[in-house]
Design a protein around this motif. Structure first.
Motif, PDB file in Angstrom:
ATOM      1  N   UNK A 252       0.965 -36.978  31.378  1.00  0.00           N
ATOM      2  CA  UNK A 252       1.653 -35.728  31.108  1.00  0.00           C
ATOM      3  C   UNK A 252       1.764 -34.933  32.398  1.00  0.00           C
ATOM      4  N   UNK A 253       2.538 -33.873  32.362  1.00  0.00           N
ATOM      5  CA  UNK A 253       2.728 -33.039  33.546  1.00  0.00           C
ATOM      6  C   UNK A 253       4.137 -32.483  33.570  1.00  0.00           C
ATOM      7  N   UNK A 254       4.379 -31.563  34.482  1.00  0.00           N
ATOM      8  CA  UNK A 254       5.691 -30.938  34.584  1.00  0.00           C
ATOM      9  C   UNK A 254       6.758 -31.954  34.974  1.00  0.00           C
ATOM     10  N   UNK A 255       8.008 -31.651  34.631  1.00  0.00           N
ATOM     11  CA  UNK A 255       9.119 -32.501  35.026  1.00  0.00           C
ATOM     12  C   UNK A 255       9.178 -32.611  36.542  1.00  0.00           C
ATOM     13  N   UNK A 256       9.408 -33.840  37.029  1.00  0.00           N
ATOM     14  CA  UNK A 256       9.525 -34.058  38.458  1.00  0.00           C
ATOM     15  C   UNK A 256       8.214 -34.313  39.165  1.00  0.00           C
ATOM     16  N   UNK A 257       7.091 -34.334  38.424  1.00  0.00           N
ATOM     17  CA  UNK A 257       5.792 -34.537  39.079  1.00  0.00           C
ATOM     18  C   UNK A 257       5.562 -36.010  39.423  1.00  0.00           C
TER      19      UNK A 257
ATOM     20  N   UNK B  88      -2.393 -47.148  20.811  1.00  0.00           N
ATOM     21  CA  UNK B  88      -3.271 -45.991  20.630  1.00  0.00           C
ATOM     22  C   UNK B  88      -3.291 -45.152  21.902  1.00  0.00           C
ATOM     23  N   UNK B  89      -3.370 -43.850  21.730  1.00  0.00           N
ATOM     24  CA  UNK B  89      -3.511 -42.948  22.869  1.00  0.00           C
ATOM     25  C   UNK B  89      -5.011 -42.731  23.067  1.00  0.00           C
ATOM     26  N   UNK B  90      -5.590 -43.494  24.000  1.00  0.00           N
ATOM     27  CA  UNK B  90      -7.031 -43.424  24.236  1.00  0.00           C
ATOM     28  C   UNK B  90      -7.396 -42.355  25.256  1.00  0.00           C
ATOM     29  N   UNK B  91      -6.489 -42.128  26.215  1.00  0.00           N
ATOM     30  CA  UNK B  91      -6.790 -41.228  27.340  1.00  0.00           C
ATOM     31  C   UNK B  91      -5.514 -40.527  27.779  1.00  0.00           C
ATOM     32  N   UNK B  92      -5.613 -39.240  28.070  1.00  0.00           N
ATOM     33  CA  UNK B  92      -4.496 -38.476  28.623  1.00  0.00           C
ATOM     34  C   UNK B  92      -4.821 -38.143  30.075  1.00  0.00           C
ATOM     35  N   UNK B  93      -3.901 -38.462  30.967  1.00  0.00           N
ATOM     36  CA  UNK B  93      -4.051 -38.100  32.376  1.00  0.00           C
ATOM     37  C   UNK B  93      -2.946 -37.107  32.713  1.00  0.00           C
ATOM     38  N   UNK B  94      -3.347 -35.891  33.016  1.00  0.00           N
ATOM     39  CA  UNK B  94      -2.399 -34.817  33.297  1.00  0.00           C
ATOM     40  C   UNK B  94      -2.199 -34.707  34.808  1.00  0.00           C
TER      41      UNK B  94
END
Length: 315
Positions: A156-161, A229-235
């Motif tokens: 996840x993160x802002x557009x363009x990251x 499955x969504x095990x981990x979110x990396x922002x």
């Protein structure tokens, strides 16, 4: 984004739950609105106060044995009352025959009757698994979902990251794409979150400067996965000297989606960092933690042992 659910028809259930049509081939477009299954028993004793008419009605060996004790006149009445406008279908398990009273009532109400050689428990398991994945409310999350050695990682993160570009590098390293840009997520249960791509974006990625690419065409079928499955979110966050980032993994951040708590890591994006390798390592480290090994704990134990040894030496 607001939750949404799909519409499932009886015809789709047949194709995905190992069922066959015994009667009512012309009425397979009836909608199914819930994954819950009803096994009518009290209804065959005349109790309809809490009859869940909107559910699939399943009759197995137990129900069939009880039905044989009901007089014909009463049985005909109860079968007619079972056939409501919102009832999607009847399912007969274990290759049992359809009782004549139900056959007549269902034909009159235009409700299909389905059959299977499976036992009731197996049939319920198949139907519940399929309907649960289709009818559970979904939420659309802005991000990219990739499978890294069996661990579902959502970026996840802002557009363009750089989410899509990083995911593309991960795919080149042998990992699999589930969804790019939009991830449709639903809670399988209170602990598991599952993500997939919207139909229109399946196997597709948007890379700035190139446009839309088809990952399966370019990298093969082994480079894509329908859901995971969504095990981990990396922002991913743009690096800033003013912001403090967790260096030792103590923070234990989480994000709650569909009432499921998912571990989250924040990674600073800075020129010169190879994000694909860092994310790959983060996924491997997360998997190690799930198996009981935590490098941070091991470091702390070694540090405490060193401090204790030095203290004893000084004494």
């Amino acid at each position: 984004m607001a939750d949404s659910t799909e519409l499932v028809t009886v015809a789709e259930l047949i194709n995905n739950a190992r069922l066959e049509v015994l009667q009512g081939e012309d009425y397979l477009d009836r909608p199914i609105v819930t994954s819950n299954i009803c096994r009518p028993s009290l209804e065959f004793a005349g109790y309809f106060t809490h009859y869940p008419a909107e559910r699939i009605q399943l009759l197995g060996i137990t129900e069939n044995a009880f039905i044989k004790e009901v007089p014909h006149e009463k049985l005909a009445e109860y079968c007619e009352r079972l056939c409501c406008d919102e009832t999607p279908c009847f399912v007969i398990t274990s290759d049992l025959p359809i009782i004549s009273e139900l056959k007549e009532a269902a034909a009159k109400a235009h409700i299909p009757i389905l059959g299977t050689h499976l036992t009731s428990s197996r049939a319920i398991g198949n139907m519940s698994a399929y309907l649960g994945s289709r009818l559970t409310p979904r939420e659309s999350v802005h991000g990219v979902l990739v499978d890294i050695n069996g661990t579902g990682v959502m970026l996840t993160g802002d557009s363009g990251v750089g989410k899509s570009e990083t995911a593309l590098e991960l795919i080149r390293r042998g990992h699999r794409l589930v969804a790019d840009d939009r991830v449709e997520v639903y809670a399988r249960d209170e602990r598991e979150l599952v993500g997939s791509a919207p139909t229109i974006l399946k196997h597709m990625m948007e890379i700035r400067g190139i446009g839309i690419i088809d990952v399966m065409t370019l990298f093969g079928t082994g480079a894509v996965l329908d859901e995971d499955e969504v095990d981990l979110i990396i922002h991913l966050e743009t690096w800033s000297a003013d912001k403090q980032f967790d260096r030792l993994g103590h923070r234990g951040d989480t994000r709650t989606i569909q009432d499921v708590v998912v571990p989250q890591i924040s990674l600073p994006v800075k020129t010169g960092r190879n994000l694909a390798i860092i994310i790959e390592s983060a996924a491997m480290n997360f998997r190690a933690q799930q198996m009981g090994f935590d490098a941070t704990d091991a470091f702390n134990q070694n540090l405490q042992a060193l401090i204790k040894a030095n203290s004893n030496g000084e004494g």
